[in-house]
Write a protein that holds these residues in place. Structure first.
Motif, PDB file in Angstrom:
ATOM      1  N   SER A 121       0.771  -1.066  -0.309  1.00 13.08           N
ATOM      2  CA  SER A 121      -0.154   0.526  -0.150  1.00 13.08           C
ATOM      3  C   SER A 121       0.628   0.956  -0.149  1.00 13.08           C
ATOM      4  O   SER A 121       0.215   2.544  -1.016  1.00 13.08           O
ATOM      5  CB  SER A 121      -1.533   0.136   1.500  1.00 13.08           C
ATOM      6  OG  SER A 121      -2.065  -1.100   1.263  1.00 13.08           O
ATOM      7  N   ILE A 122       1.790   1.257   0.499  1.00  8.61           N
ATOM      8  CA  ILE A 122       2.934   2.076   1.008  1.00  8.61           C
ATOM      9  C   ILE A 122       3.396   2.569  -0.561  1.00  8.61           C
ATOM     10  O   ILE A 122       3.322   3.644  -1.287  1.00  8.61           O
ATOM     11  CB  ILE A 122       3.917   1.915   2.122  1.00  8.61           C
ATOM     12  CG1 ILE A 122       3.358   2.846   3.520  1.00  8.61           C
ATOM     13  CG2 ILE A 122       5.053   3.146   1.892  1.00  8.61           C
ATOM     14  CD1 ILE A 122       4.201   2.042   4.034  1.00  8.61           C
ATOM     15  N   ILE A 126       2.994   5.638  -3.552  1.00  4.09           N
ATOM     16  CA  ILE A 126       3.648   6.603  -3.572  1.00  4.09           C
ATOM     17  C   ILE A 126       4.190   6.245  -5.058  1.00  4.09           C
ATOM     18  O   ILE A 126       3.843   7.720  -5.830  1.00  4.09           O
ATOM     19  CB  ILE A 126       5.114   6.476  -2.977  1.00  4.09           C
ATOM     20  CG1 ILE A 126       5.447   6.703  -1.394  1.00  4.09           C
ATOM     21  CG2 ILE A 126       6.470   7.065  -3.199  1.00  4.09           C
ATOM     22  CD1 ILE A 126       5.957   5.471  -0.986  1.00  4.09           C
ATOM     23  N   SER A 127       4.019   5.944  -5.706  1.00  6.48           N
ATOM     24  CA  SER A 127       4.438   5.494  -7.281  1.00  6.48           C
ATOM     25  C   SER A 127       3.201   4.614  -7.586  1.00  6.48           C
ATOM     26  O   SER A 127       4.573   4.451  -9.415  1.00  6.48           O
ATOM     27  CB  SER A 127       5.730   5.399  -7.374  1.00  6.48           C
ATOM     28  OG  SER A 127       6.768   4.040  -6.765  1.00  6.48           O
ATOM     29  N   GLY A 163       8.433   2.213  -3.049  1.00  5.50           N
ATOM     30  CA  GLY A 163       8.021   3.268  -3.674  1.00  5.50           C
ATOM     31  C   GLY A 163       8.967   4.920  -4.641  1.00  5.50           C
ATOM     32  O   GLY A 163       8.394   5.496  -5.662  1.00  5.50           O
ATOM     33  N   VAL A 164       9.317   5.520  -3.460  1.00  6.59           N
ATOM     34  CA  VAL A 164      10.775   6.309  -3.718  1.00  6.59           C
ATOM     35  C   VAL A 164      11.170   6.015  -4.757  1.00  6.59           C
ATOM     36  O   VAL A 164      11.548   6.890  -5.208  1.00  6.59           O
ATOM     37  CB  VAL A 164      11.135   7.013  -2.182  1.00  6.59           C
ATOM     38  CG1 VAL A 164      12.161   7.840  -2.489  1.00  6.59           C
ATOM     39  CG2 VAL A 164      10.361   7.628  -1.516  1.00  6.59           C
ATOM     40  N   SER A 165      12.067   4.741  -4.892  1.00 11.30           N
ATOM     41  CA  SER A 165      12.817   4.715  -5.861  1.00 11.30           C
ATOM     42  C   SER A 165      12.166   4.382  -7.373  1.00 11.30           C
ATOM     43  O   SER A 165      12.545   5.053  -8.305  1.00 11.30           O
ATOM     44  CB  SER A 165      13.832   2.988  -5.520  1.00 11.30           C
ATOM     45  OG  SER A 165      14.520   3.678  -4.818  1.00 11.30           O
TER      46      SER A 165
END
Length: 179
Positions: A121-122, A126-127, A163-165
């Protein structure tokens, strides 16, 4: 006080369009309190870094990862998802999770999937689907701090870093196209 003891009232009426006041605690501070530093997150992300157009060097990747992380955690919904994992981890360590003993929690039983669901989910929050692929990559490899985390936090951090990557790689390509 129990939730069922709260008065029935319209808590959603007359809502402001923005958050009131600045929060006193951001999620990076909460993670740091838990022993998880920004540097640890960056190091774990960089263990699986692959040179890519727009981020050909590790230094550029670290810079872009931190920028994307700060953008992501500026969303209070994401911070709350991360915080929910922190609270679940704390309760599991003390044996206070409903339906699972402390011993079962420590074994990270494969039929308990709530931790995976939170991590997915996180990353997806995010992406999107790209983040889900990165979540799987980080969840399987468990680089850096992920290998030291318990059942919930390894997935929470894999979701965050994944997600950040994914956003880091996507934005790097977009910035090349813009130039």
């Amino acid at each position: 006080m129990k939730l069922s003891d709260m008065e029935s009232r319209d808590l959603k009426g007359d809502q402001p369009e923005t958050l009131e006041n600045e929060p006193d605690n951001d999620i990076l501070k909460v993670l740091e309190y838990e022993g998880i530093t920004l540097e640890m997150l960056v190091d774990a992300a960089m263990e699986l870094y692959v040179p890519h157009p727009g981020i050909e060097t590790r230094e550029k990747a670290e810079e872009m990862f931190i920028r994307e992380l700060k953008i992501a955690i500026s969303d209070p919904n994401l911070s709350l998802l991360i915080y929910s994992g922190i609270l679940l981890e704390r309760q599991g360590i003390t044996g206070n999770l409903p339906g699972i003993s402390k011993e079962s929690f420590e074994k990270d039983l494969t039929f308990i999937v709530a931790d995976e669901v939170i991590g997915m989910s996180i990353s997806k929050y995010i992406s999107g689907d790209k983040g889900m692929f990165e979540f799987v990559r980080f969840d399987k490899a468990k680089p850096g701090i992920l290998a030291q985390m318990g059942p919930f936090m390894d997935d929470v951090l894999a979701g965050l870093i994944g997600g950040v990557s994914a956003n880091m790689y996507t934005r790097a390509m977009a910035e090349i196209d813009i130039q």
